[in-house]
Design a protein around this motif. Structure first.
Motif, PDB file in Angstrom:
ATOM      1  N   GLU A   5      42.404  67.003  56.368  1.00  0.00           N
ATOM      2  CA  GLU A   5      41.741  65.705  56.318  1.00  0.00           C
ATOM      3  C   GLU A   5      40.272  65.796  56.737  1.00  0.00           C
ATOM      4  OE1 GLU A   5      44.165  63.328  58.880  1.00  0.00           O
ATOM      5  OE2 GLU A   5      43.336  64.168  60.716  1.00  0.00           O
ATOM      6  N   GLN A   6      39.845  66.921  57.269  1.00  0.00           N
ATOM      7  CA  GLN A   6      38.444  67.123  57.652  1.00  0.00           C
ATOM      8  C   GLN A   6      37.620  67.782  56.560  1.00  0.00           C
ATOM      9  OE1 GLN A   6      37.679  68.788  61.714  1.00  0.00           O
ATOM     10  NE2 GLN A   6      39.904  69.021  61.778  1.00  0.00           N
ATOM     11  N   LEU A   7      38.272  68.283  55.510  1.00  0.00           N
ATOM     12  CA  LEU A   7      37.581  69.126  54.537  1.00  0.00           C
ATOM     13  C   LEU A   7      37.259  68.369  53.251  1.00  0.00           C
ATOM     14  CD1 LEU A   7      39.756  72.365  54.836  1.00  0.00           C
ATOM     15  CD2 LEU A   7      37.693  71.752  56.127  1.00  0.00           C
ATOM     16  N   PRO A   8      36.104  68.657  52.644  1.00  0.00           N
ATOM     17  CA  PRO A   8      35.847  68.144  51.291  1.00  0.00           C
ATOM     18  C   PRO A   8      36.681  68.924  50.285  1.00  0.00           C
ATOM     19  CG  PRO A   8      34.065  69.581  51.975  1.00  0.00           C
ATOM     20  CD  PRO A   8      34.981  69.461  53.156  1.00  0.00           C
ATOM     21  N   PHE A   9      37.046  68.281  49.183  1.00  0.00           N
ATOM     22  CA  PHE A   9      37.859  68.918  48.145  1.00  0.00           C
ATOM     23  C   PHE A   9      37.068  68.983  46.846  1.00  0.00           C
ATOM     24  CE2 PHE A   9      41.152  68.341  51.098  1.00  0.00           C
ATOM     25  CZ  PHE A   9      42.380  68.805  50.629  1.00  0.00           C
ATOM     26  N   PRO A  10      36.655  70.155  46.384  1.00  0.00           N
ATOM     27  CA  PRO A  10      36.143  70.241  45.019  1.00  0.00           C
ATOM     28  C   PRO A  10      37.201  69.714  44.061  1.00  0.00           C
ATOM     29  CG  PRO A  10      35.711  72.268  46.222  1.00  0.00           C
ATOM     30  CD  PRO A  10      36.615  71.451  47.088  1.00  0.00           C
ATOM     31  N   VAL A  11      36.807  68.931  43.074  1.00  0.00           N
ATOM     32  CA  VAL A  11      37.799  68.249  42.246  1.00  0.00           C
ATOM     33  C   VAL A  11      38.478  69.174  41.241  1.00  0.00           C
ATOM     34  CG1 VAL A  11      36.647  66.037  42.488  1.00  0.00           C
ATOM     35  CG2 VAL A  11      36.092  67.500  40.528  1.00  0.00           C
ATOM     36  N   GLY A  12      37.867  70.314  40.924  1.00  0.00           N
ATOM     37  CA  GLY A  12      38.410  71.160  39.879  1.00  0.00           C
ATOM     38  C   GLY A  12      38.932  72.484  40.388  1.00  0.00           C
ATOM     39  N   TYR A  13      38.696  73.533  39.589  1.00  0.00           N
ATOM     40  CA  TYR A  13      39.247  74.845  39.887  1.00  0.00           C
ATOM     41  C   TYR A  13      38.656  75.496  41.126  1.00  0.00           C
ATOM     42  CZ  TYR A  13      41.515  75.026  35.301  1.00  0.00           C
ATOM     43  OH  TYR A  13      42.316  74.794  34.216  1.00  0.00           O
ATOM     44  N   GLY A  14      37.559  74.971  41.627  1.00  0.00           N
ATOM     45  CA  GLY A  14      36.962  75.553  42.824  1.00  0.00           C
ATOM     46  C   GLY A  14      37.642  75.157  44.116  1.00  0.00           C
ATOM     47  N   VAL A  15      38.708  74.367  44.035  1.00  0.00           N
ATOM     48  CA  VAL A  15      39.289  73.807  45.256  1.00  0.00           C
ATOM     49  C   VAL A  15      39.806  74.883  46.194  1.00  0.00           C
ATOM     50  CG1 VAL A  15      41.570  73.410  44.184  1.00  0.00           C
ATOM     51  CG2 VAL A  15      40.850  72.055  46.173  1.00  0.00           C
ATOM     52  N   GLU A  16      40.464  75.919  45.671  1.00  0.00           N
ATOM     53  CA  GLU A  16      41.026  76.925  46.579  1.00  0.00           C
ATOM     54  C   GLU A  16      39.934  77.698  47.318  1.00  0.00           C
ATOM     55  OE1 GLU A  16      44.516  75.555  44.773  1.00  0.00           O
ATOM     56  OE2 GLU A  16      42.893  76.454  43.609  1.00  0.00           O
ATOM     57  N   LEU A  17      38.905  78.110  46.601  1.00  0.00           N
ATOM     58  CA  LEU A  17      37.828  78.826  47.280  1.00  0.00           C
ATOM     59  C   LEU A  17      37.106  77.907  48.253  1.00  0.00           C
ATOM     60  CD1 LEU A  17      35.555  81.558  46.155  1.00  0.00           C
ATOM     61  CD2 LEU A  17      34.398  79.483  46.887  1.00  0.00           C
ATOM     62  N   GLY A  18      36.866  76.665  47.840  1.00  0.00           N
ATOM     63  CA  GLY A  18      36.159  75.731  48.711  1.00  0.00           C
ATOM     64  C   GLY A  18      36.914  75.470  50.002  1.00  0.00           C
ATOM     65  N   LEU A  19      38.213  75.222  49.912  1.00  0.00           N
ATOM     66  CA  LEU A  19      39.003  74.966  51.113  1.00  0.00           C
ATOM     67  C   LEU A  19      39.027  76.181  52.038  1.00  0.00           C
ATOM     68  CD1 LEU A  19      42.075  72.983  49.706  1.00  0.00           C
ATOM     69  CD2 LEU A  19      40.122  72.075  50.976  1.00  0.00           C
ATOM     70  N   LEU A  20      39.129  77.371  51.441  1.00  0.00           N
ATOM     71  CA  LEU A  20      39.192  78.579  52.258  1.00  0.00           C
ATOM     72  C   LEU A  20      37.888  78.800  53.018  1.00  0.00           C
ATOM     73  CD1 LEU A  20      41.043  80.963  52.958  1.00  0.00           C
ATOM     74  CD2 LEU A  20      40.060  82.194  51.014  1.00  0.00           C
ATOM     75  N   VAL A  21      36.771  78.674  52.324  1.00  0.00           N
ATOM     76  CA  VAL A  21      35.474  78.872  52.972  1.00  0.00           C
ATOM     77  C   VAL A  21      35.227  77.800  54.030  1.00  0.00           C
ATOM     78  CG1 VAL A  21      32.975  78.802  52.574  1.00  0.00           C
ATOM     79  CG2 VAL A  21      34.459  80.110  51.029  1.00  0.00           C
ATOM     80  N   ASP A  22      35.527  76.551  53.701  1.00  0.00           N
ATOM     81  CA  ASP A  22      35.285  75.476  54.658  1.00  0.00           C
ATOM     82  C   ASP A  22      36.226  75.563  55.854  1.00  0.00           C
ATOM     83  OD1 ASP A  22      33.280  74.580  53.025  1.00  0.00           O
ATOM     84  OD2 ASP A  22      34.468  72.993  52.093  1.00  0.00           O
ATOM     85  N   ALA A  23      37.454  76.028  55.635  1.00  0.00           N
ATOM     86  CA  ALA A  23      38.378  76.219  56.756  1.00  0.00           C
ATOM     87  C   ALA A  23      37.857  77.297  57.695  1.00  0.00           C
ATOM     88  CB  ALA A  23      39.769  76.581  56.243  1.00  0.00           C
ATOM     89  N   LEU A  24      37.282  78.354  57.132  1.00  0.00           N
ATOM     90  CA  LEU A  24      36.697  79.405  57.973  1.00  0.00           C
ATOM     91  C   LEU A  24      35.649  78.830  58.901  1.00  0.00           C
ATOM     92  CD1 LEU A  24      36.163  82.435  58.679  1.00  0.00           C
ATOM     93  CD2 LEU A  24      34.486  82.420  56.807  1.00  0.00           C
TER      94      LEU A  24
END
Length: 314
Positions: free
Chosen positions: A207-226
């Motif tokens: 709930e703290q992370l932005p979500f890229p709407v498309g195929y970039g979501v997995e990479l985006g979540l991983l980087v932002d979680a780091l």
């Protein structure tokens, strides 16, 4: 590989066999945590039913591990919704979630909206196109979150065969994601399947992370979680083999472009001069260019959505 990444690889990489289901159910009872499983689905009537049935049978009926199983249909033209419901899932249509905000196409959009229609303290995502599905995909990713309070996000790792050839299924991972991570986020270089669609996380992180709407979501979540919780709060679990429907080369090119865009935003929050990708198809009179927009939109952290805040209070 950085020494810190090597240490993480040995400390935060496990096998699904390390945490048997009975241990997980005991940990779940002790913690009081609830678990939601979400399947984003678009025209997956051939596979979604078997996945839902396996999760219900193994992790809801035989073992009380999963509290809710939700399929979010993002506009299927086939019987995906009916098949999923018949197999025992609660089916929610993407456009019925947060209707004041028009939905855009994309997997990340569906995952983001799913937070509004699930209640689990732990949320596990599973792609709906998997064949020969095993409940290990869920127990593997949920397990460390139930047994280790310091872990906040867990990715599944697995072999990805391409037809009869083993280990060749992750083409975008090897050609785009892995080079990007190694060069720009080397702490994440130890992830075997950084783009894999099977992972679980604590709601308090998602709930703290932005979500890229498309195929970039997995990479985006991983980087932002780091950057949000640190490397030691991330983990991966080996669940065996992942078999699914493969996309053609041009679709993979569009996926790679979206992933590059996601990485670029995180590197500089910059502006692409031309966020489009032109590909070529052979027509009757030669090669014909086809230009596609690259996903550039992202959804904000769910904590900033008023409907989500009101639901949490209620």
């Amino acid at each position: 590989m950085l020494e810190e990444a090597e240490r993480w690889l040995s400390r935060r990489s496990w096998s699904v066999a390390d945490r048997p289901v009975d241990r997980l159910t005991a940990a779940k009872r002790a913690s009081g945590a609830t678990v939601s499983v979400v399947l984003p689905a678009l025209d997956e009537e051939r596979t979604v039913g078997a996945i839902v049935a396996e999760i219900r049978r193994e992790l809801m009926e035989r073992a009380p591990l999963v509290d809710e199983l939700v399929v979010v249909d993002s506009g299927s033209s086939d019987r995906t919704a009916e098949v999923a419901a018949e197999a025992g899932a609660r089916v929610v249509h993407r456009d019925d979630i947060l209707p004041r905000l028009p939905a855009v196409p994309g997997k990340g959009e569906v995952l983001w909206r799913s937070l509004l229609v699930t209640g689990g303290d732990i949320v596990a995502f599973v792609d709906a196109d998997l064949r020969e599905f095993s409940a290990d995909f869920v127990t593997g990713t949920v397990g460390p979150l139930l047994t280790d309070p310091d872990v906040h996000l867990v990715k599944a790792m697995y072999d990805r065969p391409l037809g009869a050839t083993s280990g060749q299924g992750g083409r975008v991972t090897e050609l785009m994601a892995r080079p990007l991570l190694n060069m720009h986020w080397p702490l994440l270089a130890g992830f075997v399947q950084p783009l894999g669609g099977e992972y679980a996380a604590r709601r308090s992180l998602l709930e703290q992370l932005p979500f890229p709407v498309g195929y970039g979501v997995e990479l985006g979540l991983l980087v932002d979680a780091l950057h949000t919780v640190g490397l030691d709060a991330l983990a991966q679990v080996d669940v065996g083999v992942r078999r699914h429907r493969h996309q053609d080369g041009q679709a993979l090119g569009r996926m790679a472009a979206a992933i590059y865009r996601t990485a670029q935003l995180r590197l500089a929050r910059g502006h692409l001069v031309r966020p489009e990708l032109t590909q070529f198809e052979r027509g009757e009179h030669g090669f014909v260019p086809r230009t596609y927009a690259v996903d550039t939109e992202e959804r904000p952290p769910m904590t900033g959505i008023s409907e989500y805040a009101h639901r949490r209070v209620a």
